[in-house]
Write a protein that holds these residues in place. Structure first.
Motif, short mmCIF file in Angstrom:
data_model
loop_
_atom_site.label_atom_id
_atom_site.label_comp_id
_atom_site.label_asym_id
_atom_site.label_seq_id
_atom_site.Cartn_x
_atom_site.Cartn_y
_atom_site.Cartn_z
N ASN A 16 58.55 21.93 17.58
CA ASN A 16 58.78 20.94 16.54
C ASN A 16 59.52 19.72 17.08
O ASN A 16 59.16 18.57 16.79
CB ASN A 16 59.57 21.59 15.40
CG ASN A 16 59.53 20.78 14.13
OD1 ASN A 16 60.34 19.88 13.95
ND2 ASN A 16 58.60 21.10 13.25
N LEU A 17 60.54 19.96 17.87
CA LEU A 17 61.30 18.86 18.46
C LEU A 17 60.45 18.06 19.44
O LEU A 17 60.48 16.82 19.45
CB LEU A 17 62.54 19.41 19.16
CG LEU A 17 63.64 20.00 18.27
CD1 LEU A 17 64.70 20.70 19.13
CD2 LEU A 17 64.29 18.92 17.42
N LYS B 189 59.60 12.22 11.98
CA LYS B 189 59.84 13.28 11.00
C LYS B 189 58.54 13.76 10.37
O LYS B 189 58.39 14.94 10.04
CB LYS B 189 60.83 12.78 9.96
CG LYS B 189 62.24 12.66 10.54
CD LYS B 189 63.18 11.94 9.61
CE LYS B 189 64.59 11.91 10.21
NZ LYS B 189 64.63 11.34 11.57
N ALA C 253 64.36 20.18 12.18
CA ALA C 253 63.50 21.22 12.76
C ALA C 253 63.87 22.59 12.20
O ALA C 253 62.99 23.41 11.90
CB ALA C 253 63.64 21.21 14.28
N TRP D 259 67.82 15.54 14.46
CA TRP D 259 66.56 16.13 14.91
C TRP D 259 66.58 17.65 14.75
O TRP D 259 65.62 18.24 14.23
CB TRP D 259 66.34 15.79 16.38
CG TRP D 259 65.75 14.45 16.63
CD1 TRP D 259 66.42 13.30 16.94
CD2 TRP D 259 64.37 14.09 16.62
NE1 TRP D 259 65.55 12.26 17.13
CE2 TRP D 259 64.28 12.72 16.94
CE3 TRP D 259 63.19 14.80 16.39
CZ2 TRP D 259 63.06 12.05 17.01
CZ3 TRP D 259 61.97 14.13 16.47
CH2 TRP D 259 61.92 12.77 16.77
N GLY E 19 57.87 15.84 17.59
CA GLY E 19 58.51 14.66 17.01
C GLY E 19 58.85 13.62 18.06
O GLY E 19 58.67 12.41 17.85
N GLN F 258 57.20 16.20 12.72
CA GLN F 258 57.90 17.48 12.60
C GLN F 258 57.38 18.29 11.42
O GLN F 258 57.23 19.51 11.51
CB GLN F 258 59.40 17.24 12.45
CG GLN F 258 60.09 16.80 13.75
CD GLN F 258 61.60 16.74 13.60
OE1 GLN F 258 62.15 15.73 13.18
NE2 GLN F 258 62.27 17.82 13.95
#
Length: 742
Positions: free
Chosen positions: A509-510, A492, A588, A584, A513, A495
């Motif tokens: 972003n995913l 996180k 995001a 997740w 992470g 992210q």
């Protein structure tokens, strides 16, 4: 353990350079076989509930069982084929569980229960990207990209954290203790964590798909004479077989009679409210979940059930009736199921991130003080660090310190750096260097090939891997101190950082992470294995090679299993909701789009602050308990403040209970109660008769059979579903049913 046997084993260290290599084909084969079963089981559990089993203890048990029942030779067509010309050694068992763990953890470390399903949930209007469904080759490329660099991170950390600091790594220590009992050999006493760096601690091996190992001390693996008796005869293996078959049978039976999987027993309490179909209140008497609850222990299962109750009996009705989530309560988009997910996300973020910061700050200050004291202490400057080849040399060096007090000499002796393994049993630095460089280049190329311009930029992938290496050090340190690898918080944090580096790009972003989580997770798990091997005397080089081999097969098995599940079931769907994927994706979306449902921010702030406080207190308390454990801290009476801290709920378990419908938590609570009752019974019998009727290993064997039985049967369920097999009856099914019922 027999002191003389331990002394004999310690004395054998003098000739350690001539020891045979414990990297054997049979150990690797057994580890890969066990790991395949673990991979299917963990993918099944991760997609279903977001909570998986690492099963280091169970891998060691199964490895021992395979070679216990395997005949030494077999005669075919007049020829004799030999399977075992030498006994199965404890060092080989370490290799078995290392290899099996590397295969079994791949569904989690490659994001197949989190990031990859989240990509399939993307929405063009909300995220600026259509759903991304990776093909077979793209999925293989993604898994290969994430499979190796965390392993190369971990290898250089073995010496500073295990050899020098002697961090506890409680789950690794517990696995070593189990292997020592099974093989009837003592641990190397000079390698057991003592002093200020932590004592031995017996624990289980559960982990949320959000990345946290079970945080509560397990009383089930406390060594006594009956532990050996359980595995010496046939009682232990019969228990494993019957528990495995019972769990598998129930799983297949529930496919044909789905109401067994989702019993609407709470509808009798309030018929007018339709608690099962509308509010998710049904009961699943799955032996798999009962087994998981036994391994987790009562405190964790209570936290999980409390989260389910708060989420589904309090927050969900409130959000629905006040119009904050006007859709059907079981709808993840407009219903209260999706609304309480935000509260769960706040709990996970606050406890994991704030707890990690508190632990790093605490350890950083203590490390700085210890470093300054050594710099300012003339005796340490004069006599340390002492370079020795064996414990006997160390004793002689300490004895030569004329003028030092006994207490000071002992302190210097405890902090001396001693590498017990000869160079040919260590992982060469060149392997690590070239492996890290090549795995980084491979990851950048494969991720770009899988996602192209719609994904993460190559330079950003490199930044993600650099961040992963830094976070891996923090995560491993936390794992060694508290048995908690905070990969949830690590993912996180990445992210949050990538919301600045590539703003508005939910896909990037995913991916970022997932990169950080994979690196920290693999590094932490290999370090636990290194701790086990260190206490048993296994070759670190063999473990390193076993980890790489296991990770490679894990890629193939996990991708194959994931494609089977996605082609057979709707994911996310009723039977496999993939709750971690929703976490997740929602984070995001939050850091890139900033949209929250009505009133969710108020409850997120309240629950986030609450569990930030409790998480910090629990993390610091665990760290303190491990630091004093080597001085008898486990047996000292708890202070009033410590008693209060032990009653605080686990935020991650609480959040996972809130994410899932209550049936997943209720069955685990049954297992937790069984484990607690069993432990109390053992303690009472030990007081009255001087020994327990069954060793702590016995209930671990039974719980392992329960978990693995449903995992194996899930493969049969896949085949039944693909062949179009229909349930015999859908009588009584009110929602959440397994099998083919709508």
């Amino acid at each position: 353990m027999d002191r003389q046997a331990n002394q004999d084993r310690q004395s054998s260290m003098a000739g350690e350079g001539e020891r045979a290599e414990d990297f054997t084909f049979r150990a690797i084969a057994a580890g890969l076989l066990i790991g395949c079963l673990l991979a299917f089981t963990n993918l099944y559990l991760g997609l279903q509930t977001g909570w998986i089993s690492l099963m280091s203890l169970q891998s060691a048990l199964l490895g021992f069982a395979i070679f216990k029942v395997l005949p030494r030779s077999l005669s075919l067509a007049g020829r004799r084929f030999y399977f075992m010309t030498t006994p199965f050694t404890p060092e080989e068992n370490v290799l078995v569980q290392t290899t099996a763990g590397a295969v079994g953890i791949m569904p989690l470390s490659a994001g197949l229960v989190g990031v990859i399903p989240a990509l399939t949930m993307l929405n063009m209007d909300k995220d600026g990207s259509p759903p991304i469904v990776l093909g077979w080759l793209e999925l293989l490329g993604w898994c290969f990209a994430l499979a190796y660099f965390g392993v190369f991170f971990a290898s250089p950390l073995r010496e500073p954290m295990i050899i020098r600091e002697k961090l506890a790594f409680p789950s690794g220590t517990a696995t070593a203790q189990l292997i020592s009992v099974l093989h009837k050999v003592p641990l190397f006493q000079g390698r057991v964590s003592t002093g200020s760096n932590g004592g031995e601690l017996n624990r289980g091996g559960e982990r949320s798909a959000e990345g946290h190992r079970d945080q509560e001390t397990s009383p089930l693996l406390q060594e006594d004479d009956s532990d050996e008796n359980v595995m010496k005869g046939s009682s232990g293996w019969k228990a494993l077989l019957w528990s495995f078959l019972s769990s598998a049978t129930f799983t297949i039976l529930s496919y044909y009679i789905p109401v067994l999987y989702a019993m609407p027993i709470f509808d009798f309490l309030s018929p007018s409210h339709d608690l099962a179909a509308t509010w998710g209140w049904w009961f699943t008497p799955s032996l798999n979940y009962v087994g998981q609850g036994i391994i987790m222990g009562l405190p964790t299962t209570i936290s999980m059930t409390a989260g389910a109750f708060v989420g589904w009996a309090i927050l969900s009705p409130i959000a629905h009736y006040y119009g904050w989530a006007p859709g059907h309560p079981m709808d993840s988009e407009s219903g209260s199921k999706g609304w309480i997910l935000w509260v769960s996300l706040a709990i996970m973020c606050s406890e994991s991130i704030v707890g990690l910061i508190a632990l790093v700050a605490s350890n950083g200050l203590s490390d700085l003080k210890r470093w300054l004291s050594r710099r300012s202490d003339p005796t340490t400057a004069q006599y340390g660090p002492i370079s020795t080849e064996s414990p006997s040399d160390l004793d002689a060096s300490v004895e030569d310190m004329n003028g030092l007090t006994l207490e000071r000499a002992r302190l210097i002796k405890e902090t001396v750096e001693v590498e017990h393994e000869p160079p040919h049993r260590l992982t060469p630095l060149s392997w690590v260097t070239w492996g890290l460089v090549s795995s980084t280049i491979l990851a950048i190329a494969l991720i770009w090939a899988a996602f192209g311009t719609n994904g993460i930029h190559p330079w950003a992938t490199l930044v993600g891997i650099v961040l992963a290496s830094v976070f891996a050090i923090l995560g491993v340190r936390a794992l060694g101190e508290t048995d908690l690898n905070p990969v949830s918080g690590i993912g996180k944090i990445s992210q949050l950082i990538f919301a600045i580096l590539q703003p508005g790009n939910v896909v990037a972003n995913l991916i970022a992470g997932g990169i950080s989580e994979a690196g920290a997770m693999q590094a932490g798990d290999l370090m636990q294995d290194y701790k086990t091997g260190h206490l048993i005397g296994a070759s670190p080089r063999s473990q390193f090679k076993g980890q790489l081999i296991g990770s490679t097969l894990g890629i193939l098995i996990s991708c194959f299993a994931y494609k089977l599940y996605t082609e057979t079931y709707e994911i996310p769907g009723p039977q496999f909701p993939a709750p971690t994927a929703a976490v997740w994706l929602n984070l995001a979306r939050l850091v890139n789009r900033g949209h929250l449902p009505s009133k969710a921010d108020v409850f997120m702030l309240a629950f986030g602050l609450l569990f930030a406080l409790t998480g910090t207190l629990r993390t610091l308390a665990r760290s303190k308990a491990l630091k004093v454990g080597g001085h008898g801290g486990r047996n000292r009476p708890l202070s009033a403040a410590e008693k209060i801290v032990t009653l605080l709920p686990s935020g991650i378990a609480f959040a996972v209970g809130m994410l899932n419908t209550p049936n997943f938590s209720l069955a685990r609570l049954v297992g937790g109660v069984i484990a607690h009752t069993y432990s109390k019974r053992r303690a009472a019998v030990a007081r009255d008769r001087g020994g327990a009727p069954l060793g702590g290993i016995f209930i671990i064997v039974v719980a392992s059979g329960f978990v693995l039985g449903e995992g194996a049967a899930s493969i049969a369920g896949l085949l039944l579903k693909q062949s179009g097999a229909e349930p015999l009856t859908c009588w009584g099914c009110r929602g959440g049913c397994a099998g083919g019922c709508p």
